[in-house]
Design an enzyme around this catalytic site. Structure first.
Site, PDB file in Angstrom:
ATOM      1  N   LYS A  83       0.860  -1.193   0.000  1.00 50.09           N
ATOM      2  CA  LYS A  83       0.000   0.000   0.000  1.00 50.09           C
ATOM      3  C   LYS A  83       0.891   1.237   0.000  1.00 50.09           C
ATOM      4  O   LYS A  83       1.799   1.356   0.834  1.00 50.09           O
ATOM      5  CB  LYS A  83      -0.830  -0.026   1.279  1.00 50.09           C
ATOM      6  CG  LYS A  83      -2.244   0.469   1.144  1.00 50.09           C
ATOM      7  CD  LYS A  83      -2.924   0.247   2.498  1.00 50.09           C
ATOM      8  CE  LYS A  83      -4.365   0.609   2.468  1.00 50.09           C
ATOM      9  NZ  LYS A  83      -4.935   0.637   3.809  1.00 50.09           N
TER      10      LYS A  83
HETATM   11  C1  E4P Z   1      -8.364   0.947   4.189  1.00 49.76           C
HETATM   12  O1  E4P Z   1      -7.522   0.551   3.438  1.00 49.76           O
HETATM   13  C2  E4P Z   1      -8.249   2.175   4.978  1.00 49.76           C
HETATM   14  O2  E4P Z   1      -7.024   2.211   5.597  1.00 49.76           O
HETATM   15  C3  E4P Z   1      -9.375   2.285   5.946  1.00 49.76           C
HETATM   16  O3  E4P Z   1     -10.576   1.833   5.338  1.00 49.76           O
HETATM   17  C4  E4P Z   1      -9.521   3.647   6.570  1.00 49.76           C
HETATM   18  O4  E4P Z   1     -10.687   3.691   7.332  1.00 49.76           O
HETATM   19  P1  E4P Z   1     -10.971   4.832   8.415  1.00 49.76           P
HETATM   20  O5  E4P Z   1     -11.285   6.091   7.699  1.00 49.76           O
HETATM   21  O6  E4P Z   1     -12.152   4.315   9.181  1.00 49.76           O
HETATM   22  O7  E4P Z   1      -9.728   4.945   9.259  1.00 49.76           O
END
Ligand code: E4P
Length: 218
Positions: A83
């Site tokens: 990522k």
């Molecule tokens: C996924 O890859 C993200 O890191 C995640 O969905 C972020 O979610 P949040 O906005 O609830 O922290």
């Protein structure tokens, strides 16, 4: 539609993986901090539990270090998906990792044009954050619609829309109606999906009536 779960909690993933409904996992540095365990161990363990892509995020901000981190993470297991953040360095890193046949999830996407850039960089997944947009009174789901529409205009783009920052089942419902390929769900939201009071009440009634018959199937 593929369902990923958004957590770095190995026990929680183990519990959900047995349902056979998990197509992948996403983590981020905040989720890893919450899990309170060594990151590389957690990634290895999750990759052994789930066949699909497991997103593990780089933490450097410069391209050269991001690339080194990405290669190290990718070497942990064949299903690691590196990522990277939606920055110029992140996009450069994405392009290079994809040349090396490594899966890449470009994260922290908040505009359709950012999503177009990620697709041009060859991202495997683009992660638009719907909940965080809703939190600041923007329309998170409109972003998903725009990205799906734009990607559909250019069939050569292979990037999958991975709806992130989902807060509740209605986000998932709307994303599914828009045809997004993947949603990453907090475990609590995934568990909510099966629930309906009429299902519970109906089952209770059937079982009570069945008991009156005095029969057993086995
Ligand atoms: C996924 O890859 C993200 O890191 C995640 O969905 C972020 O979610 P949040 O906005 O609830 O922290």
């Amino acid at each position: 539609m593929k369902f990923f779960v958004d957590t770095a909690d190995v026990a929680e993933i183990e519990e959900l993986a047995v349902t056979g409904l998990l197509d992948g996992v996403t983590t981020n540095p905040s989720l890893v901090a919450k899990a309170g365990r060594p990151f590389l161990d957690v990634v290895r363990e999750i990759c052994a539990l789930v066949d699909g892509p497991v997103s593990a995020e780089v933490t450097a901000t410069d391209g050269a270090t991001m690339l080194a981190e990405g290669r190290k993470l990718a070497a942990l297991a064949p299903n690691v998906c590196v990522k990277v953040p939606l920055t110029w360095d992140g996009l450069k890193t994405c392009r290079q990792l994809r040349r090396e046949n490594i899966l890449v999830n470009v994260t922290l996407c908040f505009t359709p044009l950012q999503a177009l850039l990620a697709a041009k960089a060859g991202a495997t997944f683009i992660s638009p954050f719907v909940g965080r947009l809703d939190d600041i009174a923007h329309d998170g789901m409109a972003l998903i619609g725009d990205i799906c529409d734009i990607y559909a205009q250019y069939p050569a783009l292979e990037t999958e829309v991975l709806v992130a920052s989902i807060r509740h089942p209605v986000h998932l419902l709307e994303a599914a109606k828009l045809g997004a390929g993947v949603a990453t769900l907090p475990p609590s939201v995934l568990k909510q999906l099966v629930k309906h009071p009429l299902t519970d009440r109906g089952l209770e009634g059937f079982l009570a009536d069945w008991a009156k018959t005095g029969q057993s199937i086995l």
